[in-house]
Design a protein around this motif. Sequence first.
Motif, short mmCIF file in Angstrom:
data_model
loop_
_atom_site.label_atom_id
_atom_site.label_comp_id
_atom_site.label_asym_id
_atom_site.label_seq_id
_atom_site.Cartn_x
_atom_site.Cartn_y
_atom_site.Cartn_z
N LEU A 54 0.84 -1.20 0.00
CA LEU A 54 0.00 0.00 0.00
C LEU A 54 0.87 1.26 0.00
CD1 LEU A 54 -2.84 1.30 0.30
CD2 LEU A 54 -2.55 1.12 2.77
N VAL A 55 1.90 1.25 0.82
CA VAL A 55 2.78 2.42 0.92
C VAL A 55 3.59 2.60 -0.36
CG1 VAL A 55 4.69 3.45 2.19
CG2 VAL A 55 2.89 2.21 3.43
N ARG A 56 4.09 1.51 -0.90
CA ARG A 56 5.00 1.62 -2.05
C ARG A 56 4.28 1.74 -3.39
NH1 ARG A 56 9.81 -2.85 -0.84
NH2 ARG A 56 10.63 -1.86 1.04
N PHE A 57 3.22 0.95 -3.57
CA PHE A 57 2.62 0.85 -4.90
C PHE A 57 1.19 1.41 -4.99
CE2 PHE A 57 5.68 -2.66 -4.53
CZ PHE A 57 6.55 -2.29 -5.53
N GLY A 58 0.57 1.72 -3.87
CA GLY A 58 -0.74 2.37 -3.93
C GLY A 58 -1.92 1.47 -3.63
N LEU A 59 -3.09 2.10 -3.57
CA LEU A 59 -4.32 1.42 -3.15
C LEU A 59 -4.76 0.31 -4.09
CD1 LEU A 59 -6.83 1.33 -1.28
CD2 LEU A 59 -7.86 3.07 -2.75
N ILE A 60 -4.80 0.56 -5.38
CA ILE A 60 -5.35 -0.42 -6.33
C ILE A 60 -4.52 -1.70 -6.30
CG2 ILE A 60 -6.13 -0.77 -8.69
CD1 ILE A 60 -7.41 1.62 -7.20
N TYR A 61 -3.21 -1.55 -6.34
CA TYR A 61 -2.32 -2.71 -6.29
C TYR A 61 -2.49 -3.46 -4.97
CZ TYR A 61 1.89 -5.41 -7.36
OH TYR A 61 2.77 -6.43 -7.64
N ALA A 62 -2.60 -2.72 -3.87
CA ALA A 62 -2.72 -3.35 -2.55
C ALA A 62 -4.04 -4.10 -2.40
CB ALA A 62 -2.61 -2.29 -1.46
N LEU A 63 -5.14 -3.58 -2.98
CA LEU A 63 -6.43 -4.26 -2.90
C LEU A 63 -6.43 -5.53 -3.75
CD1 LEU A 63 -9.00 -1.30 -2.99
CD2 LEU A 63 -8.31 -2.68 -1.04
N GLU A 64 -5.75 -5.49 -4.88
CA GLU A 64 -5.63 -6.71 -5.69
C GLU A 64 -4.86 -7.78 -4.92
OE1 GLU A 64 -4.27 -8.05 -10.22
OE2 GLU A 64 -3.72 -6.07 -9.44
N ASP A 65 -3.80 -7.37 -4.25
CA ASP A 65 -3.02 -8.31 -3.44
C ASP A 65 -3.84 -8.83 -2.26
OD1 ASP A 65 -0.27 -9.43 -2.65
OD2 ASP A 65 -0.84 -8.31 -0.84
#
Length: 305
Positions: free
Chosen positions: A173-184
């Motif tokens: 979330l900190v490094r790559f952002g919300l969208i990427y973190a929600l997919e993960d």
Amino acid sequence: MSVFRIFISFLIFLSFFTNPVLGQQSISTKKTVVSSNKDLHKIDFSKLKKLDEENKKVISLSIVLVIILFFLFYFFYQNNKLKQKIKRKDVKQKILLNVINAGIDTQEIERKQVASFLHDNINSLLSSAGLHLNVFTTQNNIKSEEIQKAKSILAEAHDLLRDMSHDLVPTLLVRFGLIYALEDLCEKNSNSSIHFNFSSAISTEKRYVEKFEMKIYFIVSELFNNIIKHSDASKAQISLEENKNHFTIIIHDDGKGFNAVKLKKVEGFGLNRIRARIKKFKGTFSILSKPNEGTTIKIEIPLPH
């Protein structure tokens, strides 16, 4: 009650003057007086009676007007009381939302501080200790079972603290952002019992304000936990999109569902926290569900500027 008593007393007072018997007595009295003096005064008794009837009509109309005015007054009085009650309820709700949001903000700040401390300090110390131990054993050609156990314990502690810091504030979330973190997050929560599908009309490279991303991430994470614990679903899906300067989240599961109307009366603190977070961003939160028909949750939040 005092208003009603005054009103009843007023009606009794008016009825005294409009009593038919008293009216007849006043007419007969007038007739007697006039008949005794008919030589001096020529009066038309029919006109006198007509005048008396007109007076009664005026008094009756006055009573009706007083009744109407009373009910109007009572209506406005009750309406004003209702408005004040609603206003007090709104104030209480705002205070409650402010308290909840203040607690959430404090928790998120503490989570970030603890995660940073664990990652930047404790994990660094453990890594450093493991490195020195490896150098020492290599230089002195020491092969000891106890030292190998110590290395394993240090490595395990390092991994546990890393996982803990990631749970507090996900690195993705900190490094790559919300969208990427929600997919993960969908991938992490998927298992043999339930699968989370991810769908987004927003690029994974899109970034938002850090505070906004953190709040949305933890809202979705809490909703995923509710699905896993309570829904008995085998499939769930999250859809993301931007529409008219709003960030829209739709989460659907094929679980057992529930009565959404009854839920509003017995909402737990978890859902209240979610509503408080969304309301702070001036967003909307709706739940559509029926028994054995799954659940759909829709969240709309204005995009931060």
